[in-house]
Design a protein around this motif. Structure first.
Motif, PDB file in Angstrom:
ATOM      1  N   TYR A 122       0.839  -1.192   0.000  1.00  0.00           N
ATOM      2  CA  TYR A 122       0.000   0.000   0.000  1.00  0.00           C
ATOM      3  C   TYR A 122       0.874   1.242   0.000  1.00  0.00           C
ATOM      4  CZ  TYR A 122      -4.493  -2.220   0.983  1.00  0.00           C
ATOM      5  OH  TYR A 122      -5.650  -2.931   0.894  1.00  0.00           O
ATOM      6  N   MET A 123       0.291   2.321  -0.453  1.00  0.00           N
ATOM      7  CA  MET A 123       0.884   3.645  -0.280  1.00  0.00           C
ATOM      8  C   MET A 123       0.071   4.368   0.789  1.00  0.00           C
ATOM      9  SD  MET A 123       3.419   4.067  -2.375  1.00  0.00           S
ATOM     10  CE  MET A 123       4.091   3.424  -3.902  1.00  0.00           C
ATOM     11  N   ALA A 124       0.722   4.778   1.863  1.00  0.00           N
ATOM     12  CA  ALA A 124       0.029   5.494   2.928  1.00  0.00           C
ATOM     13  C   ALA A 124       0.795   6.780   3.231  1.00  0.00           C
ATOM     14  CB  ALA A 124      -0.067   4.636   4.187  1.00  0.00           C
TER      15      ALA A 124
ATOM     16  N   ILE B 182      10.229   4.402   2.695  1.00  0.00           N
ATOM     17  CA  ILE B 182       9.715   5.744   2.390  1.00  0.00           C
ATOM     18  C   ILE B 182      10.023   6.038   0.927  1.00  0.00           C
ATOM     19  CG2 ILE B 182       9.951   8.204   2.868  1.00  0.00           C
ATOM     20  CD1 ILE B 182      10.659   7.460   5.754  1.00  0.00           C
ATOM     21  N   VAL B 183       8.988   6.283   0.145  1.00  0.00           N
ATOM     22  CA  VAL B 183       9.181   6.516  -1.285  1.00  0.00           C
ATOM     23  C   VAL B 183       9.084   7.994  -1.644  1.00  0.00           C
ATOM     24  CG1 VAL B 183       8.378   4.230  -1.915  1.00  0.00           C
ATOM     25  CG2 VAL B 183       6.727   6.092  -1.767  1.00  0.00           C
TER      26      VAL B 183
ATOM     27  N   LEU C 241       4.732   6.263   2.706  1.00  0.00           N
ATOM     28  CA  LEU C 241       5.296   4.962   3.051  1.00  0.00           C
ATOM     29  C   LEU C 241       4.704   3.874   2.162  1.00  0.00           C
ATOM     30  CD1 LEU C 241       7.167   3.664   5.303  1.00  0.00           C
ATOM     31  CD2 LEU C 241       5.031   3.019   6.425  1.00  0.00           C
ATOM     32  N   GLU C 242       5.568   3.025   1.616  1.00  0.00           N
ATOM     33  CA  GLU C 242       5.124   1.869   0.843  1.00  0.00           C
ATOM     34  C   GLU C 242       5.347   0.621   1.686  1.00  0.00           C
ATOM     35  OE1 GLU C 242       5.878   0.262  -3.616  1.00  0.00           O
ATOM     36  OE2 GLU C 242       7.627   0.276  -2.312  1.00  0.00           O
TER      37      GLU C 242
ATOM     38  N   ARG D 237       4.016   3.150  -8.928  1.00  0.00           N
ATOM     39  CA  ARG D 237       4.099   3.896  -7.688  1.00  0.00           C
ATOM     40  C   ARG D 237       3.435   5.256  -7.885  1.00  0.00           C
ATOM     41  NH1 ARG D 237       9.894   3.750  -5.436  1.00  0.00           N
ATOM     42  NH2 ARG D 237       9.194   1.651  -4.927  1.00  0.00           N
ATOM     43  N   PRO D 238       2.333   5.518  -7.226  1.00  0.00           N
ATOM     44  CA  PRO D 238       1.653   6.813  -7.393  1.00  0.00           C
ATOM     45  C   PRO D 238       2.570   7.977  -7.021  1.00  0.00           C
ATOM     46  CG  PRO D 238       0.255   5.250  -6.229  1.00  0.00           C
ATOM     47  CD  PRO D 238       1.612   4.639  -6.285  1.00  0.00           C
ATOM     48  N   HIS D 239       2.497   9.041  -7.796  1.00  0.00           N
ATOM     49  CA  HIS D 239       3.328  10.217  -7.543  1.00  0.00           C
ATOM     50  C   HIS D 239       2.492  11.445  -7.201  1.00  0.00           C
ATOM     51  CE1 HIS D 239       7.068   8.282  -8.701  1.00  0.00           C
ATOM     52  NE2 HIS D 239       6.460   7.802  -9.773  1.00  0.00           N
ATOM     53  N   ARG D 240       1.287  11.226  -6.723  1.00  0.00           N
ATOM     54  CA  ARG D 240       0.431  12.332  -6.315  1.00  0.00           C
ATOM     55  C   ARG D 240      -0.065  12.072  -4.913  1.00  0.00           C
ATOM     56  NH1 ARG D 240      -4.081  13.244 -10.741  1.00  0.00           N
ATOM     57  NH2 ARG D 240      -4.416  15.065  -9.433  1.00  0.00           N
ATOM     58  N   ARG D 241      -0.677  13.111  -4.311  1.00  0.00           N
ATOM     59  CA  ARG D 241      -1.268  12.936  -3.004  1.00  0.00           C
ATOM     60  C   ARG D 241      -2.315  11.841  -3.057  1.00  0.00           C
ATOM     61  NH1 ARG D 241      -1.217  16.743   0.840  1.00  0.00           N
ATOM     62  NH2 ARG D 241      -2.049  15.005   2.038  1.00  0.00           N
TER      63      ARG D 241
END
Length: 592
Positions: free
Chosen positions: A216-218, A247-248, A274-275, A350-354
């Protein structure tokens, strides 16, 4: 080649290119093709929307409503509990699960069957200490295979039947697909159970009592006084290194830094992206006193919901969901539903937005926080499926009997030839509304409207291929150049071409495009069109190489942790088996 033929070929080429590109929804592309054909004069304006009244389209819509009734009343849950073993080994458990999935798919929408059994499959994976994908991919393929067995099992079968009726040969019967479809389904399921599930890529660790769903991306907010303040990125990751999280990105003063340097120090107010798995995110929250970055509810919302039970649920986004290409902010997840989006999992990217600004895609996994009732409403309205125990539906034994009886009665009317399929299943929908197995307010929401629009738009376009002579022109080219006048080679060509197209574009769209070509080839060769139409039905249902060919493949993309190229390992041998088995069956059951 005439001008009209050139125009329809150009429109179809652009349409297929847009299907492959995937930038726009399939129904939008199909509607654009319909309007382009109408403006170009290839379809009479008064016939442009005749597809919405086509029997195949009506039947598909009605089957979706009746399937919803079976799900909502708990009729299928009761069957599942009785037919699936609780403590058998992998092969027996897999055989029971896939056999049930294939059987259900023959009599209800196969996406609905997959949705019903997904949580069961994930729990089974945990019990057997298997990766979730090792059960999910076999189940997805098994439910697709099961749809080949009857007229209503999958939209391509209904489309093929409709084209046969329009050709003056009458529609196919309810079980006309069974001799070949059932044989292929049984052989395919047996191959998956005996060998195939071992070919599924193992993307995640054994699930144990829980299940894995990919990283997940959190977003974690670092408050004043947190133990994380003053630590380096490297030091933060070292503390949770066992979990495999990292941490990405770091957001400071609205500036995002992707892949921040390990020596950069963390300050109060920083937002850390965090991934990691849900356990890793929980550990980070407890070790460093950081908080999830959540939207704050209004005072009225807080007063109204403070007494509610707050739970976490993992949801998977379906194809055609109402929230596709929209973000949590766009759909008002906080303001409309009172929910927080805690994390998002999208395998391979990997998402690069909020987090709350990321546009959602099919197969995405969402970790959502809120009251169970609100999550249930959100899932129903937005087109998501819960992963885990389905405690959001209240079975009703009396209505479950009604729902099952209605479905069986509709099937009987078609099988006995008493009524056409569209009329019989429309009567079933009417009975469902009268007996309340499907509430009035849910009749229209139960229909997958993008699929309906896709079919209704492409049927007139396929008709234009016939009326302009484009289908006959293409058929003659294929026969003379590739098949060299050999009917068996032409049959193989139709089967393999349809199978390939189904892997890269919607299976219903594939059937609509290939049926006129198949009829044209049969006419040019002077042979029975039935074997060619059946080849289209089989090929259109065999979308096993990619996650985009069938909605069931898309559903497992996130939960199984799969990438785009993971499907062919099991899918390619399965398609080869189907070609080798179905070709002789076609020649015997539907001789040329």
């Amino acid at each position: 080649m005439t001008q009209d033929q050139g125009l329809i070929f150009a429109i179809l080429a652009v349409t297929m290119g847009l299907f492959l590109w995937g930038r726009f929804r399939h129904d939008v592309v199909a509607l654009a093709a319909l309007l382009a054909s109408t403006v170009a004069g290839l379809i009479a304006p008064e016939l442009a929307f005749a597809g919405f009244g086509h029997p195949a389209v009506i039947t598909v819509a009605c089957i979706l409503v009746l399937s919803h009734g079976l799900q909502r009343t708990g009729a299928i849950d009761a069957v599942t509990r009785r037919m699936l073993p609780a403590d058998a080994g992998p092969m027996v458990s897999m055989a029971a699960l896939l056999g049930l999935g294939a059987f259900l798919s023959g009599f209800m929408n196969n996406v609905g069957a997959m949705a019903l059994l997904m949580p069961v499959a994930i729990q089974m994976a945990g019990r057997l200490s298997l990766r979730p994908g090792q059960v999910l991919m076999p189940l997805a393929f098994g439910t697709i295979l099961g749809g080949m067995t009857t007229l209503v099992g999958t939209p391509p079968n209904m489309i093929v039947s409709g084209f046969r009726a329009e050709a003056g040969l009458g529609a196919f019967g309810f079980f006309d697909f069974a001799p070949i479809g059932a044989s292929v389904a049984v052989a395919g399921v047996a191959a998956i159970v005996l060998i195939g599930w071992r070919l599924v890529p193992k993307r995640k660790a054994a699930a144990g009592d829980d299940y894995e769903t990919g990283a997940y991306m959190a977003e974690l907010r670092v408050p004043e006084g947190s133990k994380a303040v003053g630590l380096t990125i490297r030091g933060f990751e070292r503390e949770i290194d066992v979990s495999g999280a990292q941490i990405v990105a770091m957001i400071r003063a609205k500036t995002r830094v992707n892949a921040p340097h390990g020596g950069r120090r963390i300050k109060a107010g920083d937002l850390l992206v965090l991934e990691g798995e849900t356990d890793a995110i929980s550990k980070a929250l407890s070790v460093f006193d950081v908080t999830l970055d959540l939207a704050k509810p209004s005072e009225s919302e807080t007063d109204a919901s403070q007494e509610d039970e707050i739970v976490l649920r993992e949801l998977v986004v379906q194809s055609g969901a109402a929230l596709l290409d929209r973000s949590a902010v766009d759909i008002g997840m906080r303001t409309r539903f009172g929910l927080n989006l805690l994390a998002l999992s999208r395998e391979g990217r990997r998402p690069h937005r909020r987090l709350r600004e990321i546009t959602l895609k099919p197969g995405d996994l969402l970790l959502v926080q809120g009251p169970p009732e609100a999550i249930s409403q959100f899932a129903a309205d937005m087109g998501c499926l819960p992963l885990g125990p389905r405690d959001l539906r209240l079975p009703n034994p009396r209505k479950a009997i009604f729902a099952g009886t209605i479905m069986l009665g509709s099937i009987a009317l078609v099988t006995l030839g008493l009524l056409p399929a569209a009329i019989a299943f429309a009567l079933g929908v009417l009975a469902s509304m009268v007996l309340r197995t499907v509430p009035m307010r849910e009749v229209y929401t139960a229909i997958d409207w993008p699929v309906v629009v896709l079919l209704a738009a492409l049927i007139p376009v396929a008709g234009a291929m016939e009326s302009t002579g484009a289908a006959a022109l293409l058929a003659n080219f294929l026969i003379g150049t590739v098949a060299q006048g050999n009917a068996v080679v032409a049959l193989v060509l139709v089967l393999v071409t349809t199978m390939f197209l189904s892997d890269v574009m919607n299976n219903a769209a594939t059937a609509a495009v290939m049926c006129p070509i198949a009829l044209g080839i049969a006419s040019a060769l002077g042979v029975s069109p039935d074997s060619f139409l059946m080849a289209v039905a089989i090929g259109a249902s065999c979308a096993f190489l990619t996650p985009i060919g069938h909605q069931n493949n898309t559903l497992i993309l996130g939960p199984g942790g799969f990438g785009f190229g993971d499907y062919w390992r099991l899918g390619l041998p399965l398609e080869a088996l189907i070609v080798g088995l179905s070709l002789p069956l076609l020649l015997v059951v539907w001789p040329l």
